[in-house]
Design an enzyme around this catalytic site. Structure first.
Site, PDB file in Angstrom:
ATOM      1  N   SER A 136     -25.749 -33.944 -55.785  1.00 22.43           N
ATOM      2  CA  SER A 136     -25.359 -34.463 -57.096  1.00 22.43           C
ATOM      3  C   SER A 136     -25.257 -35.987 -57.099  1.00 22.43           C
ATOM      4  O   SER A 136     -26.229 -36.677 -56.806  1.00 22.43           O
ATOM      5  CB  SER A 136     -24.043 -33.802 -57.517  1.00 22.43           C
ATOM      6  OG  SER A 136     -23.717 -34.100 -58.839  1.00 22.43           O
ATOM      7  N   HIS A 159     -29.610 -32.153 -59.969  1.00 24.48           N
ATOM      8  CA  HIS A 159     -29.416 -31.330 -61.164  1.00 24.48           C
ATOM      9  C   HIS A 159     -28.994 -32.209 -62.338  1.00 24.48           C
ATOM     10  O   HIS A 159     -28.608 -33.369 -62.145  1.00 24.48           O
ATOM     11  CB  HIS A 159     -28.364 -30.247 -60.906  1.00 24.48           C
ATOM     12  CG  HIS A 159     -26.994 -30.776 -60.600  1.00 24.48           C
ATOM     13  ND1 HIS A 159     -26.193 -31.380 -61.528  1.00 24.48           N
ATOM     14  CD2 HIS A 159     -26.295 -30.794 -59.437  1.00 24.48           C
ATOM     15  CE1 HIS A 159     -25.059 -31.734 -60.994  1.00 24.48           C
ATOM     16  NE2 HIS A 159     -25.093 -31.404 -59.705  1.00 24.48           N
TER      17      HIS A 159
END
Length: 255
Positions: A136, A159
């Site tokens: 992330s 993501h």
């Protein structure tokens, strides 16, 4: 949205002192070793030296804690504790370089980007090493260094932006998400060799994660995609950092 909590402290002990101007350990070597052990145990950071060059080791683990305090059972990296360390390394006359070791699930987006921007703006050599995972918002932190390494067994998850708490179902919310996402894409692509189109493709992939959107890259794939510079582990990262320090010092001496 991911996070991390480890108790960092602002401690930048120098090996140099008025009684010991050359940095030699003398009879205080045992005391110095005890100090380093306490540093690692209490703060997760340490300053070490080799051949006259001192480097600072900064660890980013667990979740990156931002504006909200995480639960006491969550291991996290508090960004307000890391910022002074980065500033101190940049300003210190004794420390020549920084190695950032990451094993993080991500965390607060703005806090992570703040740390990444600080690292990217340093004039001293910085090398990052991803061990375990750099997921992330850990991706911008990894690529912010001058050179980045990733262990073959490590992974990185890419993501879309997520948000916890109350979310209003209005067009402004979607625009905010898109703008935040573009900030991440722009930073990552400016500090690595991956193209924006490819990074967005990996970010929005629907065939990789079972219950989510995004992509998980292992160490070799992260290098092939141009996200990380080199595969390797601690020895490779340290060797690269000392090489960058020598180049940096050589440039200063020649100017």
């Amino acid at each position: 949205m991911f996070y991390s909590q480890y108790q960092y402290g602002f401690t930048m002990p120098s090996p140099f002192s008025p009684e010991n101007p050359d940095g030699s350990q003398g009879d205080s070597s045992d005391e110095t070793e005890d100090t380093r052990s306490d540093e690692i145990k209490d703060y997760g950071s340490v300053t070490v030296g080799e051949n006259g060059h001192f480097i600072h080791c900064l660890t980013v683990i667990g979740q990156i804690e931002g504006h909200y305090v995480l639960s006491s059972g969550t291991k996290s990296t508090k960004y307000e504790h890391v910022i002074p360390q980065i500033v101190a390394v940049e300003e210190s006359k004794d420390i020549d370089g920084l190695i950032v070791i990451l094993n993080t699930v991500g965390g607060d987006i703005e806090a992570g980007l703040a740390l990444a921007e600080l690292i990217a703006g340093m004039t001293k050599p910085v090398v990052s090493l991803v061990l375990g995972g750099g997921h992330s918002i850990g991706v911008p932190l990894a690529v912010a260094a001058d050179r980045s390494f990733i262990a073959p067994s490590a992974t990185m998850t890419i993501h879309p932006v997520r948000m916890n708490g109350l979310v209003l179902g209005v067009p402004q919310t979607l625009n905010y998400f898109q703008n935040m996402q573009e900030r991440i894409v722009r930073f990552v692509c400016e500090n690595s060799n991956i193209k924006p189109e490819r990074f967005r493709e990996l970010m929005l992939s629907t065939g990789e994660l079972v219950t989510d959107v995004g992509t998980v890259l292992n160490g070799d794939d992260a290098v092939k995609e141009g996200l990380i510079d080199n595969p390797g582990s601690l020895g490779d990262a340290l060797h690269c950092l000392y090489s960058l320090i020598k180049e940096n010092n050589g440039g200063k001496n020649g100017s």
